[in-house]
Design a protein around this motif. Structure first.
Motif, PDB file in Angstrom:
ATOM      1  N   PHE A 198       0.996  -1.094   0.033  1.00 16.13           N
ATOM      2  CA  PHE A 198      -0.168   0.062   0.046  1.00 16.13           C
ATOM      3  C   PHE A 198       0.906   1.022  -0.251  1.00 16.13           C
ATOM      4  O   PHE A 198       1.738   1.268   0.765  1.00 16.13           O
ATOM      5  CB  PHE A 198      -1.022   0.038   1.261  1.00 16.13           C
ATOM      6  N   VAL A 199       0.577   2.165  -1.019  1.00 16.13           N
ATOM      7  CA  VAL A 199       1.677   3.183  -1.265  1.00 16.13           C
ATOM      8  C   VAL A 199       0.739   4.567  -1.133  1.00 16.13           C
ATOM      9  O   VAL A 199      -0.478   4.492  -1.711  1.00 16.13           O
ATOM     10  CB  VAL A 199       2.513   3.169  -2.447  1.00 16.13           C
ATOM     11  N   VAL A 200       1.368   5.604  -0.653  1.00 13.47           N
ATOM     12  CA  VAL A 200       0.681   6.932  -0.584  1.00 13.47           C
ATOM     13  C   VAL A 200       1.710   7.784  -1.298  1.00 13.47           C
ATOM     14  O   VAL A 200       3.199   7.867  -0.776  1.00 13.47           O
ATOM     15  CB  VAL A 200       0.214   7.416   0.750  1.00 13.47           C
ATOM     16  N   SER A 201       1.550   8.763  -2.022  1.00 14.80           N
ATOM     17  CA  SER A 201       2.394   9.572  -2.988  1.00 14.80           C
ATOM     18  C   SER A 201       3.618   8.778  -3.352  1.00 14.80           C
ATOM     19  O   SER A 201       4.913   9.279  -3.273  1.00 14.80           O
ATOM     20  CB  SER A 201       2.850  10.459  -1.877  1.00 14.80           C
ATOM     21  N   GLY A 202       3.532   7.533  -3.690  1.00 15.69           N
ATOM     22  CA  GLY A 202       4.507   6.766  -4.507  1.00 15.69           C
ATOM     23  C   GLY A 202       5.512   6.172  -3.508  1.00 15.69           C
ATOM     24  O   GLY A 202       6.498   5.529  -3.895  1.00 15.69           O
ATOM     25  N   LYS A 203       5.340   6.181  -2.051  1.00 12.45           N
ATOM     26  CA  LYS A 203       5.926   5.399  -1.308  1.00 12.45           C
ATOM     27  C   LYS A 203       5.314   4.594  -0.393  1.00 12.45           C
ATOM     28  O   LYS A 203       4.207   4.754   0.067  1.00 12.45           O
ATOM     29  CB  LYS A 203       6.599   6.535  -0.123  1.00 12.45           C
ATOM     30  N   MET A 204       5.724   3.430  -0.307  1.00 10.36           N
ATOM     31  CA  MET A 204       5.345   2.222   0.600  1.00 10.36           C
ATOM     32  C   MET A 204       5.330   2.558   1.900  1.00 10.36           C
ATOM     33  O   MET A 204       6.216   3.091   2.663  1.00 10.36           O
ATOM     34  CB  MET A 204       6.014   0.840   0.509  1.00 10.36           C
ATOM     35  N   PHE A 205       4.264   2.341   2.532  1.00  9.48           N
ATOM     36  CA  PHE A 205       4.009   2.422   4.093  1.00  9.48           C
ATOM     37  C   PHE A 205       3.702   1.115   4.760  1.00  9.48           C
ATOM     38  O   PHE A 205       4.157   0.940   5.759  1.00  9.48           O
ATOM     39  CB  PHE A 205       3.007   3.550   4.448  1.00  9.48           C
ATOM     40  N   ILE A 206       3.069   0.154   4.127  1.00  5.27           N
ATOM     41  CA  ILE A 206       2.862  -1.102   4.680  1.00  5.27           C
ATOM     42  C   ILE A 206       2.577  -2.013   3.414  1.00  5.27           C
ATOM     43  O   ILE A 206       1.949  -1.640   2.385  1.00  5.27           O
ATOM     44  CB  ILE A 206       1.438  -1.088   5.524  1.00  5.27           C
ATOM     45  N   GLY A 207       2.951  -3.330   3.613  1.00  4.95           N
ATOM     46  CA  GLY A 207       2.834  -4.098   2.898  1.00  4.95           C
ATOM     47  C   GLY A 207       2.560  -5.749   3.269  1.00  4.95           C
ATOM     48  O   GLY A 207       2.932  -6.020   4.546  1.00  4.95           O
ATOM     49  N   ILE A 208       2.270  -6.470   2.551  1.00  3.99           N
ATOM     50  CA  ILE A 208       2.313  -8.070   3.005  1.00  3.99           C
ATOM     51  C   ILE A 208       3.172  -8.878   2.026  1.00  3.99           C
ATOM     52  O   ILE A 208       3.218  -8.888   0.877  1.00  3.99           O
ATOM     53  CB  ILE A 208       0.850  -8.883   2.651  1.00  3.99           C
ATOM     54  N   LEU A 209       4.016  -9.578   2.622  1.00  8.52           N
ATOM     55  CA  LEU A 209       4.931 -10.727   2.046  1.00  8.52           C
ATOM     56  C   LEU A 209       5.052 -11.957   2.488  1.00  8.52           C
ATOM     57  O   LEU A 209       5.054 -11.934   3.859  1.00  8.52           O
ATOM     58  CB  LEU A 209       6.527  -9.693   2.026  1.00  8.52           C
ATOM     59  N   LYS A 210       4.863 -12.881   1.901  1.00 14.59           N
ATOM     60  CA  LYS A 210       5.125 -14.075   2.426  1.00 14.59           C
ATOM     61  C   LYS A 210       6.471 -14.596   2.675  1.00 14.59           C
ATOM     62  O   LYS A 210       7.448 -14.299   2.005  1.00 14.59           O
ATOM     63  CB  LYS A 210       4.688 -15.338   1.455  1.00 14.59           C
ATOM     64  N   ASP A 211       6.772 -15.184   3.837  1.00 15.57           N
ATOM     65  CA  ASP A 211       7.874 -15.540   4.319  1.00 15.57           C
ATOM     66  C   ASP A 211       8.069 -17.037   3.690  1.00 15.57           C
ATOM     67  O   ASP A 211       7.423 -17.975   4.032  1.00 15.57           O
ATOM     68  CB  ASP A 211       8.180 -15.654   5.954  1.00 15.57           C
ATOM     69  N   LYS A 212       8.994 -17.279   2.786  1.00 15.66           N
ATOM     70  CA  LYS A 212       9.187 -18.393   1.950  1.00 15.66           C
ATOM     71  C   LYS A 212       9.652 -19.509   2.623  1.00 15.66           C
ATOM     72  O   LYS A 212       9.276 -20.817   2.570  1.00 15.66           O
ATOM     73  CB  LYS A 212       9.916 -18.225   0.714  1.00 15.66           C
ATOM     74  N   LYS A 213      10.408 -19.247   3.819  1.00 12.42           N
ATOM     75  CA  LYS A 213      11.162 -20.385   4.381  1.00 12.42           C
ATOM     76  C   LYS A 213       9.885 -20.924   5.449  1.00 12.42           C
ATOM     77  O   LYS A 213       9.690 -22.281   5.591  1.00 12.42           O
ATOM     78  CB  LYS A 213      12.202 -20.074   5.596  1.00 12.42           C
ATOM     79  N   ARG A 214       9.058 -20.232   6.013  1.00 12.31           N
ATOM     80  CA  ARG A 214       7.980 -20.725   7.038  1.00 12.31           C
ATOM     81  C   ARG A 214       6.610 -20.777   6.315  1.00 12.31           C
ATOM     82  O   ARG A 214       5.691 -21.098   6.912  1.00 12.31           O
ATOM     83  CB  ARG A 214       8.123 -19.825   8.328  1.00 12.31           C
ATOM     84  N   GLN A 215       6.526 -20.149   5.279  1.00 13.91           N
ATOM     85  CA  GLN A 215       5.249 -20.068   4.251  1.00 13.91           C
ATOM     86  C   GLN A 215       4.331 -19.449   5.387  1.00 13.91           C
ATOM     87  O   GLN A 215       3.056 -19.876   5.276  1.00 13.91           O
ATOM     88  CB  GLN A 215       4.681 -21.396   3.827  1.00 13.91           C
ATOM     89  N   GLU A 216       4.627 -18.280   5.787  1.00 18.67           N
ATOM     90  CA  GLU A 216       3.464 -17.380   6.572  1.00 18.67           C
ATOM     91  C   GLU A 216       3.681 -15.946   5.976  1.00 18.67           C
ATOM     92  O   GLU A 216       4.581 -15.349   5.678  1.00 18.67           O
ATOM     93  CB  GLU A 216       3.944 -17.482   8.171  1.00 18.67           C
ATOM     94  N   ASP A 217       2.639 -15.242   6.044  1.00 23.47           N
ATOM     95  CA  ASP A 217       2.556 -13.848   5.832  1.00 23.47           C
ATOM     96  C   ASP A 217       3.392 -13.303   6.714  1.00 23.47           C
ATOM     97  O   ASP A 217       3.375 -13.444   8.054  1.00 23.47           O
ATOM     98  CB  ASP A 217       1.203 -13.525   5.622  1.00 23.47           C
TER      99      ASP A 217
END
Length: 100
Positions: free
Chosen positions: A32-51
């Motif tokens: 999620f970005v505002v004025s072109g800058k990310m402030f929060i996001g979701i990414l999966k941890d590939k090792k543990r397969q958790e967000d």
């Protein structure tokens, strides 16, 4: 899907009505970005397969938040990205935790 749509919807609910926020798929996740800058996001941890959340806190309380057990420095390349944190799942399980 590379991230939890349920978690994305939880974030959308909190961000609704807060101005010109855009969603962008980046780094295999959703940001999620505002004025072109990310402030929060979701990414999966590939090792543990958790967000986990990626959160921009800048210098406000970075050192303090880094001391919490659910917070980790955001590190993609072997060098931490200052002002950004990964928040592990136990840091956003409850609605109060996510609000924080």
């Amino acid at each position: 899907m590379a991230y939890s749509e349920h978690l994305a919807n939880r974030l959308r609910q909190r961000l609704k009505g807060n101005g010109a926020i855009e969603e962008k798929k980046m780094m295999g996740g959703l940001t999620f970005v505002v004025s072109g800058k990310m402030f929060i996001g979701i990414l999966k941890d590939k090792k543990r397969q958790e967000d986990r959340l990626m959160v921009c806190v800048r210098k406000l309380n970075y050192k303090e938040l880094l001391q919490k057990s659910e917070s980790k420095s955001m590190d993609f390349t072997g060098k931490p990205l200052r002002g950004f944190l990964f928040i592990e799942p136990n840091g956003f399980e409850s609605e109060d935790d996510l609000d924080y």
